[in-house]
Structure formats: structure tokens, C-alpha cells
Design a protein around this motif. Structure first.
Motif, PDB file in Angstrom:
ATOM      1  N   LEU A   1       0.824  -1.212   0.000  1.00 32.40           N
ATOM      2  CA  LEU A   1       0.000   0.000   0.000  1.00 32.40           C
ATOM      3  C   LEU A   1       0.858   1.262   0.000  1.00 32.40           C
ATOM      4  O   LEU A   1       0.550   2.226  -0.711  1.00 32.40           O
TER       5      LEU A   1
ATOM      6  N   ILE B   1       2.265   1.809  -3.446  1.00 33.82           N
ATOM      7  CA  ILE B   1       1.246   2.341  -4.362  1.00 33.82           C
ATOM      8  C   ILE B   1       1.035   3.829  -4.089  1.00 33.82           C
ATOM      9  O   ILE B   1       0.977   4.651  -5.015  1.00 33.82           O
ATOM     10  N   ALA B   2       0.916   4.199  -2.812  1.00 34.25           N
ATOM     11  CA  ALA B   2       0.670   5.600  -2.458  1.00 34.25           C
ATOM     12  C   ALA B   2       1.821   6.502  -2.888  1.00 34.25           C
ATOM     13  O   ALA B   2       1.605   7.674  -3.222  1.00 34.25           O
TER      14      ALA B   2
ATOM     15  N   ASP C   1       3.991   5.874  -5.495  1.00 31.52           N
ATOM     16  CA  ASP C   1       4.386   5.673  -6.892  1.00 31.52           C
ATOM     17  C   ASP C   1       3.807   6.775  -7.783  1.00 31.52           C
ATOM     18  O   ASP C   1       2.620   6.785  -8.105  1.00 31.52           O
TER      19      ASP C   1
ATOM     20  N   LEU D   1       1.669   5.969 -11.020  1.00 30.25           N
ATOM     21  CA  LEU D   1       0.276   5.517 -10.958  1.00 30.25           C
ATOM     22  C   LEU D   1      -0.663   6.711 -11.039  1.00 30.25           C
ATOM     23  O   LEU D   1      -0.271   7.852 -10.800  1.00 30.25           O
ATOM     24  N   SER D   2      -1.904   6.421 -11.344  1.00 30.79           N
ATOM     25  CA  SER D   2      -2.887   7.504 -11.448  1.00 30.79           C
ATOM     26  C   SER D   2      -3.177   8.069 -10.052  1.00 30.79           C
ATOM     27  O   SER D   2      -3.041   7.364  -9.044  1.00 30.79           O
TER      28      SER D   2
ATOM     29  N   SER E   1      -5.988   8.602  -8.730  1.00 28.17           N
ATOM     30  CA  SER E   1      -7.070   7.874  -8.069  1.00 28.17           C
ATOM     31  C   SER E   1      -6.548   6.598  -7.397  1.00 28.17           C
ATOM     32  O   SER E   1      -6.998   6.247  -6.311  1.00 28.17           O
ATOM     33  N   GLU E   2      -5.587   5.910  -8.032  1.00 20.47           N
ATOM     34  CA  GLU E   2      -5.009   4.712  -7.417  1.00 20.47           C
ATOM     35  C   GLU E   2      -4.216   5.066  -6.165  1.00 20.47           C
ATOM     36  O   GLU E   2      -4.299   4.376  -5.142  1.00 20.47           O
ATOM     37  N   ARG E   3      -3.477   6.147  -6.249  1.00 20.13           N
ATOM     38  CA  ARG E   3      -2.667   6.577  -5.096  1.00 20.13           C
ATOM     39  C   ARG E   3      -3.569   7.026  -3.944  1.00 20.13           C
ATOM     40  O   ARG E   3      -3.320   6.686  -2.787  1.00 20.13           O
TER      41      ARG E   3
ATOM     42  N   ARG F   1      -6.639   6.051  -3.369  1.00 24.94           N
ATOM     43  CA  ARG F   1      -7.304   4.866  -2.808  1.00 24.94           C
ATOM     44  C   ARG F   1      -6.387   4.168  -1.813  1.00 24.94           C
ATOM     45  O   ARG F   1      -6.816   3.751  -0.741  1.00 24.94           O
ATOM     46  N   ALA F   2      -5.107   4.047  -2.148  1.00 26.95           N
ATOM     47  CA  ALA F   2      -4.145   3.426  -1.228  1.00 26.95           C
ATOM     48  C   ALA F   2      -4.026   4.252   0.056  1.00 26.95           C
ATOM     49  O   ALA F   2      -3.976   3.703   1.164  1.00 26.95           O
TER      50      ALA F   2
ATOM     51  N   GLU G   1      -6.345   6.198   1.305  1.00 27.97           N
ATOM     52  CA  GLU G   1      -7.595   6.034   2.062  1.00 27.97           C
ATOM     53  C   GLU G   1      -7.574   4.752   2.882  1.00 27.97           C
ATOM     54  O   GLU G   1      -7.986   4.739   4.052  1.00 27.97           O
TER      55      GLU G   1
END
Length: 132
Positions: free
Chosen positions: A62, A65-66, A68, A71-72, A74-76, A78-79, A81
């Protein structure tokens, strides 16, 4: 369709509930083994502990992802959140009036249910805590 009563049960016969597929269900059957029985399976607390450990083991995923930038957003987000929800918990708003009402109800309960010689020093101590 009627079935024989189980051993130790009353002599009344249990009515089976016919099913569309041709079979039948017996009321009360299928509740599973009693807690602690050899075939009872893993206790729910053990399952939750395993799930918490699995989540903890994947925290680096996670955070990766946050962080990176490729990444988009929205993906970041979400991670982030998920990290915030599990790290900080959820926030419950509580107003001053709610706290006052609950405190008044607590004091009233203490006065009703605790002997006066015990309640008085307890309420004095609580008053000191809440008026600091």
C-alpha cells in the motif's frame, strides 16, 4: 414428509420443508458443531488475527502504491484512504451537547446505583477530571 425425532428429543415428529429440487430441509438442522467440539473449525478470533497479520504483511504494498508517481492519482488516493482508515480509524463526530447529556446520564446513574458514601468521592473525582 416426516422424519424420526432425534434421540433425546420429544416424541413429536419434525416436519421437513420440501424444496424445489425434490429434497427437504429439517428445521433446526445444519446449525453446525458446538463451540469447542473437535470438528468446530477455527475460532473467529483466530481468523481475525490471521487477517490482521495478512494486512500488516501487505502494508509495504500500500505504501508503495501511495508513493508511486507513475500511478494515477485515483489509485494513489485509494491506497492512502485504506492506510488512513486502518491506521487512524474512522472519525465519529460528537457534539458538546451529546457529551453533556451522556455525562449527566452517567452521574444520575451513579447517584441511583451507588451508595452515597461511595458516590460522593467518586463524583468529586470525576468533577475534577471534567473541569480541568
Amino acid at each position: 414428509m416426516t422424519l424420526r425425532p432425534e434421540r433425546g428429543s420429544s416424541t413429536r415428529r419434525q416436519q421437513a420443508i420440501p424444496q424445489p429440487h425434490g429434497g427437504a430441509l429439517v428445521p433446526g438442522a445444519g446449525r453446525g458443531p458446538k463451540r469447542g467440539a473437535p470438528n468446530a473449525g477455527r475460532p473467529a478470533s483466530d481468523v481475525r488475527a490471521a487477517l490482521r497479520q495478512a494486512f500488516a504483511d501487505r502494508l509495504p504494498i500500500l505504501t508503495d502504491i501511495a508513493d508511486d508517481a507513475m500511478l494515477s492519482p485515483s489509485e494513489r488516493l485509494r491506497a492512502l484512504e485504506v492506510l488512513a482508515r486502518h491506521g487512524l480509524g474512522t472519525v465519529t463526530e460528537l457534539g458538546v451537547d451529546d457529551v453533556r447529556d451522556k455525562l449527566a446520564a452517567t452521574v444520575a446513574s451513579i447517584r441511583r446505583n451507588v451508595a452515597p458514601d461511595v458516590a460522593a468521592p467518586l463524583l468529586d473525582e470525576l468533577r475534577a477530571v471534567w473541569t480541568r
